[in-house]
Design a protein around this motif. Sequence first.
Motif, PDB file in Angstrom:
ATOM      1  N   ARG A   1       3.713  47.854 -39.185  1.00 38.85           N
ATOM      2  CA  ARG A   1       3.083  46.197 -40.451  1.00 38.85           C
ATOM      3  C   ARG A   1       4.294  45.893 -40.816  1.00 38.85           C
ATOM      4  O   ARG A   1       5.366  46.901 -41.019  1.00 38.85           O
TER       5      ARG A   1
ATOM      6  N   GLY B   1       4.951  38.767 -39.857  1.00 38.63           N
ATOM      7  CA  GLY B   1       4.106  39.319 -41.573  1.00 38.63           C
ATOM      8  C   GLY B   1       3.380  38.123 -41.872  1.00 38.63           C
ATOM      9  O   GLY B   1       3.461  37.269 -40.471  1.00 38.63           O
ATOM     10  N   GLN B   2       2.817  38.127 -42.732  1.00 39.55           N
ATOM     11  CA  GLN B   2       1.414  37.417 -42.666  1.00 39.55           C
ATOM     12  C   GLN B   2       1.995  36.115 -43.541  1.00 39.55           C
ATOM     13  O   GLN B   2       1.187  35.228 -43.779  1.00 39.55           O
TER      14      GLN B   2
ATOM     15  N   VAL C   1       5.049  43.351 -43.688  1.00 38.65           N
ATOM     16  CA  VAL C   1       4.885  42.522 -44.868  1.00 38.65           C
ATOM     17  C   VAL C   1       6.094  41.104 -45.862  1.00 38.65           C
ATOM     18  O   VAL C   1       6.897  42.538 -45.577  1.00 38.65           O
TER      19      VAL C   1
ATOM     20  N   TYR D   1       6.527  41.932 -33.783  1.00 37.86           N
ATOM     21  CA  TYR D   1       5.415  41.716 -34.842  1.00 37.86           C
ATOM     22  C   TYR D   1       5.885  40.905 -35.884  1.00 37.86           C
ATOM     23  O   TYR D   1       6.655  40.600 -36.294  1.00 37.86           O
TER      24      TYR D   1
ATOM     25  N   SER E   1       7.059  48.689 -41.196  1.00 39.35           N
ATOM     26  CA  SER E   1       6.430  50.321 -41.133  1.00 39.35           C
ATOM     27  C   SER E   1       5.749  50.845 -39.545  1.00 39.35           C
ATOM     28  O   SER E   1       5.105  49.311 -38.805  1.00 39.35           O
TER      29      SER E   1
END
Length: 117
Positions: free
Chosen positions: A2, A108-109, A4, A106, A24
């Motif tokens: 994740r 984030g949104q 965020v 990765y 995470s």
Amino acid sequence: VRVVDSGGGLVQPGGSLRLSCAASGFTFTTFHMKWYRQAPGKEREWVATITGPGISTSYNDSVKGRFAISRDNAKNTAYLQMNSLKPEDTAVYYCKAESTFGNREYWGQGTQVTVSS
């Protein structure tokens, strides 16, 4: 895994905001952390980078001297302190974790930052 993003909002020109990126599910210290932004009708652009151990930082010329990227490896969190904000800083800001080995990333949104009087 994740990633965020948070901390965006509406701020007046000249104001400040601090964005956070909580990660995470992976070994945080083996990932460079980067911030990008995308304004309406424009392509996503790189804003800033901090290396895995946090030793080195780099910035887009448009934010140099106004923004500061940092990380707290104990909290698995990266930050973007934004000062002296301008209307042209208005965008959705995205955090990206990029493996120092170059094989994973990765996103984030995104969090909206609006600079307006």
